[in-house]
Scaffold this motif. Structure first.
Motif, PDB file in Angstrom:
ATOM      1  N   ILE A 269       0.834  -1.206   0.000  1.00 40.14           N
ATOM      2  CA  ILE A 269       0.000   0.000   0.000  1.00 40.14           C
ATOM      3  C   ILE A 269       0.866   1.252   0.000  1.00 40.14           C
ATOM      4  O   ILE A 269       0.600   2.219  -0.716  1.00 40.14           O
ATOM      5  CB  ILE A 269      -0.957  -0.001   1.215  1.00 40.14           C
ATOM      6  CG1 ILE A 269      -1.972  -1.142   1.089  1.00 40.14           C
ATOM      7  CG2 ILE A 269      -1.683   1.337   1.343  1.00 40.14           C
ATOM      8  CD1 ILE A 269      -2.827  -1.340   2.321  1.00 40.14           C
ATOM      9  N   LEU A 270       1.935   1.231   0.805  1.00 40.44           N
ATOM     10  CA  LEU A 270       2.837   2.387   0.869  1.00 40.44           C
ATOM     11  C   LEU A 270       3.484   2.661  -0.484  1.00 40.44           C
ATOM     12  O   LEU A 270       3.557   3.817  -0.932  1.00 40.44           O
ATOM     13  CB  LEU A 270       3.919   2.152   1.924  1.00 40.44           C
ATOM     14  CG  LEU A 270       3.468   2.218   3.385  1.00 40.44           C
ATOM     15  CD1 LEU A 270       4.592   1.751   4.307  1.00 40.44           C
ATOM     16  CD2 LEU A 270       3.034   3.626   3.763  1.00 40.44           C
ATOM     17  N   GLY A 274       2.862   5.977  -2.753  1.00 40.88           N
ATOM     18  CA  GLY A 274       3.961   6.800  -3.231  1.00 40.88           C
ATOM     19  C   GLY A 274       3.850   7.037  -4.730  1.00 40.88           C
ATOM     20  O   GLY A 274       4.025   8.161  -5.210  1.00 40.88           O
ATOM     21  N   GLY A 275       3.540   5.988  -5.482  1.00 42.89           N
ATOM     22  CA  GLY A 275       3.326   6.145  -6.912  1.00 42.89           C
ATOM     23  C   GLY A 275       2.137   7.025  -7.230  1.00 42.89           C
ATOM     24  O   GLY A 275       2.170   7.825  -8.174  1.00 42.89           O
ATOM     25  N   ALA A 325       3.760   8.685   2.905  1.00 38.00           N
ATOM     26  CA  ALA A 325       4.223   8.024   1.679  1.00 38.00           C
ATOM     27  C   ALA A 325       3.671   8.736   0.446  1.00 38.00           C
ATOM     28  O   ALA A 325       4.383   8.910  -0.550  1.00 38.00           O
ATOM     29  CB  ALA A 325       3.792   6.561   1.679  1.00 38.00           C
ATOM     30  N   PHE A 326       2.411   9.144   0.517  1.00 36.84           N
ATOM     31  CA  PHE A 326       1.827   9.904  -0.601  1.00 36.84           C
ATOM     32  C   PHE A 326       2.572  11.227  -0.780  1.00 36.84           C
ATOM     33  O   PHE A 326       2.892  11.628  -1.904  1.00 36.84           O
ATOM     34  CB  PHE A 326       0.343  10.163  -0.328  1.00 36.84           C
ATOM     35  CG  PHE A 326      -0.362  10.901  -1.436  1.00 36.84           C
ATOM     36  CD1 PHE A 326      -0.910  10.208  -2.512  1.00 36.84           C
ATOM     37  CD2 PHE A 326      -0.476  12.280  -1.395  1.00 36.84           C
ATOM     38  CE1 PHE A 326      -1.553  10.886  -3.539  1.00 36.84           C
ATOM     39  CE2 PHE A 326      -1.118  12.970  -2.412  1.00 36.84           C
ATOM     40  CZ  PHE A 326      -1.657  12.273  -3.485  1.00 36.84           C
ATOM     41  N   THR A 330       4.854  12.890  -4.024  1.00 39.30           N
ATOM     42  CA  THR A 330       4.645  14.180  -4.687  1.00 39.30           C
ATOM     43  C   THR A 330       5.953  14.947  -4.888  1.00 39.30           C
ATOM     44  O   THR A 330       6.024  15.852  -5.721  1.00 39.30           O
ATOM     45  CB  THR A 330       3.682  15.072  -3.888  1.00 39.30           C
ATOM     46  OG1 THR A 330       4.264  15.393  -2.616  1.00 39.30           O
ATOM     47  CG2 THR A 330       2.335  14.388  -3.674  1.00 39.30           C
ATOM     48  N   SER A 331       6.993  14.571  -4.128  1.00 34.09           N
ATOM     49  CA  SER A 331       8.269  15.289  -4.260  1.00 34.09           C
ATOM     50  C   SER A 331       8.979  14.957  -5.573  1.00 34.09           C
ATOM     51  O   SER A 331       9.775  15.755  -6.069  1.00 34.09           O
ATOM     52  CB  SER A 331       9.198  14.943  -3.084  1.00 34.09           C
ATOM     53  OG  SER A 331       9.667  13.604  -3.177  1.00 34.09           O
ATOM     54  N   VAL A 332       8.689  13.791  -6.138  1.00 37.31           N
ATOM     55  CA  VAL A 332       9.439  13.313  -7.303  1.00 37.31           C
ATOM     56  C   VAL A 332       9.262  14.212  -8.523  1.00 37.31           C
ATOM     57  O   VAL A 332      10.261  14.641  -9.131  1.00 37.31           O
ATOM     58  CB  VAL A 332       9.059  11.851  -7.620  1.00 37.31           C
ATOM     59  CG1 VAL A 332       9.768  11.376  -8.881  1.00 37.31           C
ATOM     60  CG2 VAL A 332       9.406  10.949  -6.441  1.00 37.31           C
ATOM     61  N   PRO A 333       8.023  14.545  -8.943  1.00 37.53           N
ATOM     62  CA  PRO A 333       7.888  15.427 -10.109  1.00 37.53           C
ATOM     63  C   PRO A 333       8.466  16.820  -9.872  1.00 37.53           C
ATOM     64  O   PRO A 333       9.065  17.406 -10.786  1.00 37.53           O
ATOM     65  CB  PRO A 333       6.365  15.490 -10.334  1.00 37.53           C
ATOM     66  CG  PRO A 333       5.826  14.283  -9.670  1.00 37.53           C
ATOM     67  CD  PRO A 333       6.708  14.058  -8.488  1.00 37.53           C
TER      68      PRO A 333
END
Length: 437
Positions: A269-270, A274-275, A325-326, A330-333
């Motif tokens: 789930i984590l 995250g994805g 985790a969500f 969001t930090s990736v983009p």
């Protein structure tokens, strides 16, 4: 530098409408196939051997070729038609997958063959990534690039969420043979899309087709001279090298940390959340173009990642972990799309293959060291600090969960420290004092 094409010259090229989106979609298609194959191969290796040492060895085999071949790939991408480079990458990948499928169908698949597969695919990625990144520059206008890069991050988030589920279903019902066939079909689809596309005419470097052009070493030195002459870009690169140390350690620790106190279902789930965070943030970035000053996006993404890692190391309650985790996703983009847009705008297209390859190699150069260092950091530094009765045990707990949680928090704090030092010494700004973006 006089013979190089300037950024302003590049923007005068007329990009074909929507071509950059097709290229991003094509790349995402092969990424999905490769991710599904990675999942299936990992399960197959573990079921066949049960060896964690072999598992780790194959992970190193998969990572090293991409780093070692980066300088060669950059020269090739700048010297030759990038469309042809991409077609060659897809062709080589498809041939390797066809051989893997044949081996699976004839019960000849083995761990060494899987290692060869990942080494080849890593090599293909070393060439395709700079070719795609540099092509987006000439296939889209400066105004479109942030949205295209945001869409790329959205699609990669979708791959992150969907590939484990799809891989598990395919592995259960059609086995490793079916997964290899699925990946082969994804490469064939990407090959068809790229073959159909038209790229704007670019001025190729002298000697691209042989003859009296510059030598390989001269090409690399030219790229390094450009990069070393741009202290703002070098500063950004150093920033990523240091931030990636924390991110690499956290990536290794994440699954063992969660599994030390929760079930595999919670871990699943984590990872999915995250994805999902990456998908949502990528879609917003694509729709809005992200922050006007791209250096703000880079710093904001690193800040979100650092805070999320620090918090995840402290938390144990599932729903709190889900929310963080969500946020981490969001930090990736913010981090990646902002950085990519910035580099595309700052580097002349004629140099982008070489500079982008050098940039990737240097940015991830500390990754293997960081992954290895995470073990003594957790066992020899963090574990004694969280023993029963120690102050840190009250925050992070004891045992394996406490040691890994403290290490995860330290990874986040490292990112925050890098941000603080960067801001204290001038921030991510050009030599003239203006924002890099």
């Amino acid at each position: 530098m006089g013979e190089q094409q300037s950024v302003s010259e590049a923007t005068s090229l007329r990009p074909e409408r929507g071509a950059s989106l097709v290229l991003v979609a094509a790349q995402a298609t092969t990424s999905l196939g490769t991710a599904v194959t990675g999942f299936g191969m990992n399960v197959w290796i573990f079921e066949e051997t049960g060896s964690f040492a072999l598992f780790a060895t194959l992970a190193v085999v998969a990572a090293l070729p991409g780093l070692l071949l980066a300088p060669v790939a950059g020269v090739v991408v700048d010297r030759y038609d990038r469309r042809l480079v991409l077609l060659a990458c897809q062709g080589v990948g498809a041939v390797m997958l066809a051989l893997t499928l044949l081996a699976a169908l004839t019960d000849s698949l083995s761990a060494p063959l899987v290692g060869v597969l990942w080494a080849v695919m890593s090599s293909v990625g070393a060439f395709s990534w700079p070719a795609v990144s540099a092509s987006i520059t000439v296939l889209s206008s400066p105004e479109q690039r942030p949205r295209v890069n945001g869409l790329a991050e959205t699609l990669m988030g979708t791959v992150t969420v969907g590939s484990p589920v799809l891989g598990a279903v395919l592995y259960r019902f059609i086995g490793i043979e079916g997964i290899a066939a699925f990946d082969l079909a994804s490469y064939a689809a990407c090959l068809g899309l790229i073959a159909y596309m038209r790229f704007p005419e670019e001025r190729r470097r002298a000697g691209a087709a042989g003859g009296g052009g510059p030598r390989f070493g001269d090409d690399l030195r030219e790229a390094w001279r450009f990069l070393s002459g741009r202290r703002d870009l070098l500063r950004l690169l150093v920033f990523f090298v240091l931030v990636n140390v924390g991110l690499s350690m956290f990536t290794v620790l994440y699954a063992p940390y969660v599994l030390s106190f929760a079930s595999s279902g919670v871990l699943g789930i984590l990872l999915s959340l995250g994805g999902a965070g990456t998908i949502v943030a990528g879609a917003v970035y694509s729709a809005t173009g992200g922050p006007t000053a791209k250096h703000v996006g880079v710093l904001a993404g690193a800040l979100l990642a650092g805070l999320s890692m620090a918090a995840l190391g402290l938390l144990r309650e599932p729903y709190a972990l889900y929310a963080v985790a969500f946020l981490y996703g969001t930090s990736v983009p913010l981090l990646n799309a902002s950085s990519q847009t910035l580099w595309q705008a700052s580097v002349p297209p004629a140099l982008q293959g070489r500079v982008f390859s050098l940039r990737r190699m240097l940015a991830w150069s500390m990754t293997p060291v960081s992954m290895v260092a995470s073990v003594p950091l957790a066992e020899r530094f963090a574990a004694p600090l969280v023993r029963e009765g120690r102050p840190a045990a009250g925050l992070w707990g004891t045992g394996t969960a406490g040691a890994l949680g403290l290490t995860a928090t330290l990874c986040g704090l490292l990112c925050l420290l890098v941000i603080a030092l960067t801001q204290a010494t001038g921030g991510l700004r050009t030599e003239g004092g203006q924002p890099v973006a």
